[in-house]
Design a protein around this motif. Structure first.
Motif, short mmCIF file in Angstrom:
data_model
loop_
_atom_site.label_atom_id
_atom_site.label_comp_id
_atom_site.label_asym_id
_atom_site.label_seq_id
_atom_site.Cartn_x
_atom_site.Cartn_y
_atom_site.Cartn_z
N GLY A 1 0.94 -1.21 -0.01
CA GLY A 1 0.04 -0.10 -0.13
C GLY A 1 0.74 1.26 0.05
O GLY A 1 0.44 2.40 0.25
N ALA A 2 2.00 1.07 -0.32
CA ALA A 2 2.93 2.33 -0.54
C ALA A 2 2.78 3.00 -2.03
O ALA A 2 2.29 2.51 -2.91
N THR A 3 3.42 4.13 -1.98
CA THR A 3 3.56 4.91 -3.45
C THR A 3 5.06 4.96 -3.70
O THR A 3 5.97 4.88 -2.76
N ILE A 4 5.41 5.13 -4.91
CA ILE A 4 6.81 5.41 -5.24
C ILE A 4 6.72 6.25 -6.35
O ILE A 4 5.95 6.48 -7.39
N ASP A 5 7.83 7.17 -6.37
CA ASP A 5 8.47 8.01 -7.47
C ASP A 5 9.50 7.58 -7.69
O ASP A 5 10.54 7.26 -7.16
N ALA A 6 9.95 8.20 -9.21
CA ALA A 6 11.24 7.81 -9.55
C ALA A 6 12.01 8.96 -10.22
O ALA A 6 11.11 9.85 -10.81
N ASN A 7 13.39 9.13 -10.29
CA ASN A 7 13.72 10.21 -10.85
C ASN A 7 14.88 9.75 -11.75
O ASN A 7 15.71 8.98 -11.29
#
Length: 466
Positions: free
Chosen positions: A291-297
């Motif tokens: 139930g987590a969220t993730i961003d990427a760069n």
């Protein structure tokens, strides 16, 4: 002494495979091309069948891996430094020597086809020179040539470098890194492992795909399996991206971050240097189940595109930014619960898969990379919320890129961070215990090795922000 060989490959079949190998090697030498990206394209363009494609692959990677050894042999046979040989001719000679000394291709075929390549590039005079050098090398056994270049070395490190086909600066860096674990005696095993072609290791993204029936599970990674033959691209495409080619070490360090502590409610994760996206895909799959969220760069647009493709199979919206990681972290200070910093590095830990990297880098490159690595770890720590965890990962065992970076970070952050036990985190996710000795400084860092674990030489440190 002339050796007799029997070729199992008809000359009419090997010619096109040799040409593809040669054209790849030339592009690597002349344009800094990446063999793993270019070779499949040239194989497809040439329409090689499975056997030809396998031969072109072996010739390409075998030549690149042993280039240092072959250069020393060529210099002796030609009675001149290889720097004085025209690059297209030198690449053809390297390919010819590999066939003569490391394959079962008949000597006359290896010489004649290599000379034809030289004639194509440099004309009759260059072809005559290449013919003389290759015929000189064909007169003696591989063991005799190995002894000859070993005897010509000016120091013990040069002898090791030339016989194991590694630049001297890498030999010394590896020795120091192993000595930090009290295992300097494993140097030769490591160098030999770098010169062995690795099998194709794949990952089944957790909760997204399962490994195909009948495949052998990886020794350590709980989501990994060995392909054992066949076309990996077809497997990836057929799974919609849920199955992907990925080194077992990369799988383990990504899982160590997601599983080192229980995941809290509504956690936010960040992959700060995400390209090409293999670890991002694992993080995203893990995020779904928790139930987590993730961003990427990823600062390089082309690599950011690879990240977007890598996560397409995961049922989660992964935002992929295209910024300098240092700027991105400043804009999002204190927002994330877990941050992966898989920083740009020398890549010395993946020489078995990218053999040309050993000839492309030099010791002078390390200092600039260390500056970037230190800045990115600092940025990643700023992006953490209190109690958040950062994983610092490099595919290099070079002490400046690992121990040195961490020493600077601990000094600068002092009482603001605590180090977690990365060895325990890896063993907690592994199928069976990993051989991870406590380093001489007693830190919690972990170092994987090709010769010991069958993985790339991945380094991992876990830091928690207070």
């Amino acid at each position: 002494m002339r050796r007799s060989r029997n070729s199992h490959t008809p000359p009419t079949r090997t010619a096109s495979a040799r040409t593809v190998a040669y054209d790849t090697i030339r592009a690597v030498s002349e344009s800094d091309a990446y063999a793993n990206l270019l070779l499949p394209t040239l194989i497809a363009r040439a329409g090689l069948d499975t056997a030809d494609a396998a031969l072109a692959t072996e010739l390409t990677y075998g030549t690149l891996r042993k280039q240092g050894t072959y250069d020393a042999m060529i210099a002796l046979a030609a009675n001149r430094e290889v720097s004085l040989i025209d690059p297209p001719v030198l690449d053809a000679l390297r390919l010819g020597v590999h066939q003569l000394l490391s394959t079962r291709i008949a000597s006359h075929a290896a010489v004649n086809e290599s000379v034809s390549l030289v004639r194509r590039e440099g004309g009759a005079s260059a072809a005559g020179f290449a013919n003389a050098v290759l015929r000189r090398i064909s007169l003696d056994t591989p063991g005799e040539w190995a002894a000859r270049v070993s005897d010509a070395a000016r120091s013990e490190d040069e002898r090791i470098g030339v016989t194991r086909s590694h630049p001297v600066w890498i030999v010394r860096a590896f020795r120091r890194a192993l000595a930090a674990e009290g295992r300097a005696d494993e140097l030769d095993a490591l160098l030999l492992a770098d010169n062995e072609a690795p099998g194709v290791t794949m990952a089944a993204l957790p909760g997204v795909a399962d490994a195909p029936q009948g495949k052998t599970a990886t020794r350590y990674s709980p989501i990994g399996f060995q392909l054992g033959g066949g076309d990996p691209d077809a497997v990836v495409t057929g799974s919609g991206g849920g199955l992907r080619v990925q080194d077992e070490g990369s799988q383990l360090v990504a899982l160590a971050l997601t599983r080192v502590t229980p995941v809290g409610a509504d956690e936010r994760w960040l992959d700060l240097c995400a390209g090409p996206g293999g670890k991002t895909a694992i993080l995203a799959a893990e995020a779904v189940s928790h139930g987590a969220t993730i961003d990427a760069n990823e600062v390089i647009p082309a690599r950011a595109g690879l990240v977007r493709r890598a996560v397409v199979a995961v049922p989660l919206d992964v935002n992929v930014a295209e910024e300098d990681g240092r700027a991105f972290a400043t804009e999002h200070a204190g927002e994330y619960d877990r941050v992966l910093v898989d920083a740009p590095c020398t890549g010395l830990g993946a020489l078995r898969r990218r053999p040309e990297a050993r000839w492309r880098k030099s010791s002078s490159d390390v200092a600039d990379l260390v500056d970037v690595q230190r800045d990115l770890v600092d940025a990643g720590l700023r992006a953490l919320a209190p109690g958040g965890i950062l994983a610092y990962v490099t595919c290099s065992p070079h002490l400046a890129e690992t121990v040195g970076v961490m020493a600077d970070v601990r000094r600068d952050w002092a009482d603001k961070i605590e180090e977690l036990d990365a060895r325990a985190a890896l063993n907690a996710v592994a199928r069976e215990p990993l051989d991870l000795p406590v380093p001489s400084d007693g830190s919690g860092r972990a170092q994987l090795w090709p010769h010991r674990h069958g993985t790339d030489a991945m380094f991992l440190t876990l830091l928690r922000r207070r």
